[in-house]
Design a protein around this motif. Structure first.
Motif, PDB file in Angstrom:
ATOM      1  N   ALA A 112      19.049  87.506  22.487  1.00 12.41           N
ATOM      2  CA  ALA A 112      19.169  86.085  22.288  1.00 12.41           C
ATOM      3  C   ALA A 112      20.032  85.436  23.360  1.00 12.41           C
ATOM      4  O   ALA A 112      19.985  84.243  23.519  1.00 12.41           O
ATOM      5  CB  ALA A 112      19.744  85.795  20.914  1.00 12.41           C
ATOM      6  N   PHE A 113      20.830  86.221  24.099  1.00 11.19           N
ATOM      7  CA  PHE A 113      21.691  85.660  25.135  1.00 11.19           C
ATOM      8  C   PHE A 113      20.835  85.176  26.299  1.00 11.19           C
ATOM      9  O   PHE A 113      19.968  85.879  26.785  1.00 11.19           O
ATOM     10  CB  PHE A 113      22.697  86.704  25.617  1.00 11.19           C
ATOM     11  CG  PHE A 113      23.525  86.257  26.787  1.00 11.19           C
ATOM     12  CD1 PHE A 113      24.503  85.291  26.616  1.00 11.19           C
ATOM     13  CD2 PHE A 113      23.313  86.778  28.042  1.00 11.19           C
ATOM     14  CE1 PHE A 113      25.272  84.868  27.688  1.00 11.19           C
ATOM     15  CE2 PHE A 113      24.083  86.368  29.116  1.00 11.19           C
ATOM     16  CZ  PHE A 113      25.060  85.410  28.934  1.00 11.19           C
ATOM     17  N   LEU A 114      21.087  83.951  26.750  1.00 14.80           N
ATOM     18  CA  LEU A 114      20.337  83.372  27.860  1.00 14.80           C
ATOM     19  C   LEU A 114      21.241  83.157  29.074  1.00 14.80           C
ATOM     20  O   LEU A 114      20.935  83.629  30.161  1.00 14.80           O
ATOM     21  CB  LEU A 114      19.702  82.055  27.413  1.00 14.80           C
ATOM     22  CG  LEU A 114      18.752  81.378  28.364  1.00 14.80           C
ATOM     23  CD1 LEU A 114      17.553  82.265  28.654  1.00 14.80           C
ATOM     24  CD2 LEU A 114      18.271  80.065  27.766  1.00 14.80           C
ATOM     25  N   ALA A 115      22.354  82.452  28.892  1.00 17.89           N
ATOM     26  CA  ALA A 115      23.258  82.168  30.010  1.00 17.89           C
ATOM     27  C   ALA A 115      24.607  81.712  29.463  1.00 17.89           C
ATOM     28  O   ALA A 115      24.730  81.349  28.303  1.00 17.89           O
ATOM     29  CB  ALA A 115      22.669  81.078  30.898  1.00 17.89           C
ATOM     30  N   ALA A 116      25.613  81.690  30.346  1.00 23.91           N
ATOM     31  CA  ALA A 116      26.943  81.212  29.963  1.00 23.91           C
ATOM     32  C   ALA A 116      27.557  80.456  31.122  1.00 23.91           C
ATOM     33  O   ALA A 116      27.359  80.820  32.285  1.00 23.91           O
ATOM     34  CB  ALA A 116      27.838  82.373  29.555  1.00 23.91           C
ATOM     35  N   ILE A 117      28.286  79.393  30.784  1.00 22.66           N
ATOM     36  CA  ILE A 117      29.006  78.598  31.779  1.00 22.66           C
ATOM     37  C   ILE A 117      30.478  78.628  31.383  1.00 22.66           C
ATOM     38  O   ILE A 117      30.816  78.377  30.230  1.00 22.66           O
ATOM     39  CB  ILE A 117      28.513  77.140  31.786  1.00 22.66           C
ATOM     40  CG1 ILE A 117      27.044  77.079  32.162  1.00 22.66           C
ATOM     41  CG2 ILE A 117      29.341  76.290  32.718  1.00 22.66           C
ATOM     42  CD1 ILE A 117      26.435  75.705  32.020  1.00 22.66           C
ATOM     43  N   GLY A 118      31.339  78.917  32.324  1.00 21.80           N
ATOM     44  CA  GLY A 118      32.758  78.927  32.032  1.00 21.80           C
ATOM     45  C   GLY A 118      33.458  80.062  32.741  1.00 21.80           C
ATOM     46  O   GLY A 118      32.924  80.665  33.666  1.00 21.80           O
ATOM     47  N   ASP A 119      34.666  80.360  32.272  1.00 18.26           N
ATOM     48  CA  ASP A 119      35.493  81.371  32.913  1.00 18.26           C
ATOM     49  C   ASP A 119      35.434  82.706  32.187  1.00 18.26           C
ATOM     50  O   ASP A 119      35.360  82.770  30.965  1.00 18.26           O
ATOM     51  CB  ASP A 119      36.961  80.906  32.934  1.00 18.26           C
ATOM     52  CG  ASP A 119      37.139  79.643  33.744  1.00 18.26           C
ATOM     53  OD1 ASP A 119      36.386  79.469  34.727  1.00 18.26           O
ATOM     54  OD2 ASP A 119      38.013  78.833  33.395  1.00 18.26           O
ATOM     55  N   ASP A 120      35.472  83.754  32.959  1.00 22.39           N
ATOM     56  CA  ASP A 120      35.673  85.119  32.449  1.00 22.39           C
ATOM     57  C   ASP A 120      34.632  85.587  31.432  1.00 22.39           C
ATOM     58  O   ASP A 120      34.959  86.323  30.496  1.00 22.39           O
ATOM     59  CB  ASP A 120      37.070  85.256  31.830  1.00 22.39           C
ATOM     60  CG  ASP A 120      38.174  84.942  32.814  1.00 22.39           C
ATOM     61  OD1 ASP A 120      37.982  85.244  34.006  1.00 22.39           O
ATOM     62  OD2 ASP A 120      39.200  84.388  32.395  1.00 22.39           O
ATOM     63  N   TRP A 121      33.385  85.200  31.551  1.00 21.78           N
ATOM     64  CA  TRP A 121      32.359  85.672  30.612  1.00 21.78           C
ATOM     65  C   TRP A 121      31.969  87.100  30.949  1.00 21.78           C
ATOM     66  O   TRP A 121      31.774  87.456  32.109  1.00 21.78           O
ATOM     67  CB  TRP A 121      31.114  84.787  30.676  1.00 21.78           C
ATOM     68  CG  TRP A 121      31.249  83.559  29.867  1.00 21.78           C
ATOM     69  CD1 TRP A 121      31.502  82.306  30.327  1.00 21.78           C
ATOM     70  CD2 TRP A 121      31.165  83.443  28.447  1.00 21.78           C
ATOM     71  NE1 TRP A 121      31.582  81.413  29.287  1.00 21.78           N
ATOM     72  CE2 TRP A 121      31.370  82.097  28.117  1.00 21.78           C
ATOM     73  CE3 TRP A 121      30.943  84.343  27.417  1.00 21.78           C
ATOM     74  CZ2 TRP A 121      31.360  81.629  26.811  1.00 21.78           C
ATOM     75  CZ3 TRP A 121      30.923  83.880  26.127  1.00 21.78           C
ATOM     76  CH2 TRP A 121      31.134  82.539  25.826  1.00 21.78           C
ATOM     77  N   HIS A 122      31.867  87.912  29.940  1.00 18.44           N
ATOM     78  CA  HIS A 122      31.290  89.243  30.115  1.00 18.44           C
ATOM     79  C   HIS A 122      30.570  89.659  28.841  1.00 18.44           C
ATOM     80  O   HIS A 122      30.918  89.246  27.740  1.00 18.44           O
ATOM     81  CB  HIS A 122      32.331  90.270  30.572  1.00 18.44           C
ATOM     82  CG  HIS A 122      33.392  90.576  29.566  1.00 18.44           C
ATOM     83  ND1 HIS A 122      34.510  89.787  29.406  1.00 18.44           N
ATOM     84  CD2 HIS A 122      33.514  91.586  28.672  1.00 18.44           C
ATOM     85  CE1 HIS A 122      35.278  90.299  28.464  1.00 18.44           C
ATOM     86  NE2 HIS A 122      34.688  91.389  28.001  1.00 18.44           N
ATOM     87  N   VAL A 123      29.523  90.434  29.054  1.00 14.74           N
ATOM     88  CA  VAL A 123      28.704  90.956  27.946  1.00 14.74           C
ATOM     89  C   VAL A 123      29.077  92.410  27.768  1.00 14.74           C
ATOM     90  O   VAL A 123      29.176  93.161  28.732  1.00 14.74           O
ATOM     91  CB  VAL A 123      27.198  90.810  28.262  1.00 14.74           C
ATOM     92  CG1 VAL A 123      26.353  91.353  27.125  1.00 14.74           C
ATOM     93  CG2 VAL A 123      26.845  89.358  28.554  1.00 14.74           C
ATOM     94  N   ASP A 124      29.277  92.803  26.530  1.00 22.60           N
ATOM     95  CA  ASP A 124      29.654  94.176  26.215  1.00 22.60           C
ATOM     96  C   ASP A 124      28.778  94.634  25.054  1.00 22.60           C
ATOM     97  O   ASP A 124      27.989  93.859  24.528  1.00 22.60           O
ATOM     98  CB  ASP A 124      31.137  94.209  25.813  1.00 22.60           C
ATOM     99  CG  ASP A 124      31.771  95.558  26.081  1.00 22.60           C
ATOM    100  OD1 ASP A 124      31.049  96.498  26.448  1.00 22.60           O
ATOM    101  OD2 ASP A 124      32.996  95.667  25.908  1.00 22.60           O
ATOM    102  N   ILE A 125      28.914  95.870  24.659  1.00 25.31           N
ATOM    103  CA  ILE A 125      28.201  96.366  23.476  1.00 25.31           C
ATOM    104  C   ILE A 125      29.190  97.020  22.532  1.00 25.31           C
ATOM    105  O   ILE A 125      30.260  97.468  22.951  1.00 25.31           O
ATOM    106  CB  ILE A 125      27.072  97.363  23.829  1.00 25.31           C
ATOM    107  CG1 ILE A 125      27.622  98.588  24.558  1.00 25.31           C
ATOM    108  CG2 ILE A 125      25.970  96.704  24.608  1.00 25.31           C
ATOM    109  CD1 ILE A 125      26.604  99.697  24.719  1.00 25.31           C
ATOM    110  N   ARG A 126      28.827  97.027  21.266  1.00 20.48           N
ATOM    111  CA  ARG A 126      29.614  97.755  20.273  1.00 20.48           C
ATOM    112  C   ARG A 126      28.639  98.409  19.301  1.00 20.48           C
ATOM    113  O   ARG A 126      27.505  97.974  19.154  1.00 20.48           O
ATOM    114  CB  ARG A 126      30.597  96.852  19.550  1.00 20.48           C
ATOM    115  CG  ARG A 126      29.949  95.912  18.561  1.00 20.48           C
ATOM    116  CD  ARG A 126      30.979  95.197  17.716  1.00 20.48           C
ATOM    117  NE  ARG A 126      30.268  94.435  16.696  1.00 20.48           N
ATOM    118  CZ  ARG A 126      30.806  93.976  15.608  1.00 20.48           C
ATOM    119  NH1 ARG A 126      32.082  94.168  15.372  1.00 20.48           N
ATOM    120  NH2 ARG A 126      30.108  93.303  14.733  1.00 20.48           N
ATOM    121  N   THR A 127      29.099  99.440  18.652  1.00 19.05           N
ATOM    122  CA  THR A 127      28.253 100.123  17.674  1.00 19.05           C
ATOM    123  C   THR A 127      28.465  99.492  16.304  1.00 19.05           C
ATOM    124  O   THR A 127      29.514  98.914  16.027  1.00 19.05           O
ATOM    125  CB  THR A 127      28.587 101.633  17.594  1.00 19.05           C
ATOM    126  OG1 THR A 127      29.968 101.771  17.268  1.00 19.05           O
ATOM    127  CG2 THR A 127      28.294 102.323  18.902  1.00 19.05           C
TER     128      THR A 127
END
Length: 136
Positions: free
Chosen positions: A1-16
């Motif tokens: 569902a993630f498309l894009a992000a605007i701003g500071d320090d964005w990162h995508v991670d995963i968790r179980t």
């Protein structure tokens, strides 16, 4: 569902997820994407998007495919729904997802897989004046 992000320090991670039952029956799989940062995020969703802030201990029971996003303070669980008759004849699964607050949740009314199927069915019916007649 993630498309894009605007701003500071964005990162995508995963968790179980918490348990094997949730991984198998909550519709999210073993891993979930997590987004971290400051600013605005754009999500891809079909249908209408409902937002709700759950109070501590408040539950929202939804079909698994309709979960769009939720805060890390929200707990994802499962609850048995109906029996074999509902599963086989009602078109529903045996489990629904349960989101328990506190925190912000986003639910969509039409998962992208159902939207794509609806568009395929509509396209197969031939609508739109695209011609298709024989030239004489």
């Amino acid at each position: 569902a993630f498309l894009a992000a605007i701003g500071d320090d964005w990162h995508v991670d995963i968790r179980t997820v918490r348990s094997v039952g949730i991984a198998c029956c909550a519709g999210q799989g073993v891993f979930m994407n997590t987004l971290h940062g400051q600013g605005m995020v754009f999500l891809c969703a079909g249908g209408t998007v409902m937002t709700k802030t759950l109070a501590a201990g408040e539950e929202l029971v939804v079909e698994q495919q309709n979960i769009l996003a939720f805060e890390k303070t929200v707990e994802l669980g499962i609850r048995r729904f109906g029996g074999c008759l509902i599963c086989c004849c009602g078109g529903q699964g045996l489990f629904n997802a349960v989101l328990t607050g506190p925190g912000f949740v986003m639910i969509r009314t039409m998962p992208l897989s159902k939207l794509a199927m609806a568009l395929r069915v509509q396209g197969a019916q031939g609508g739109g004046g695209g011609g298709g007649g024989s030239a004489e």
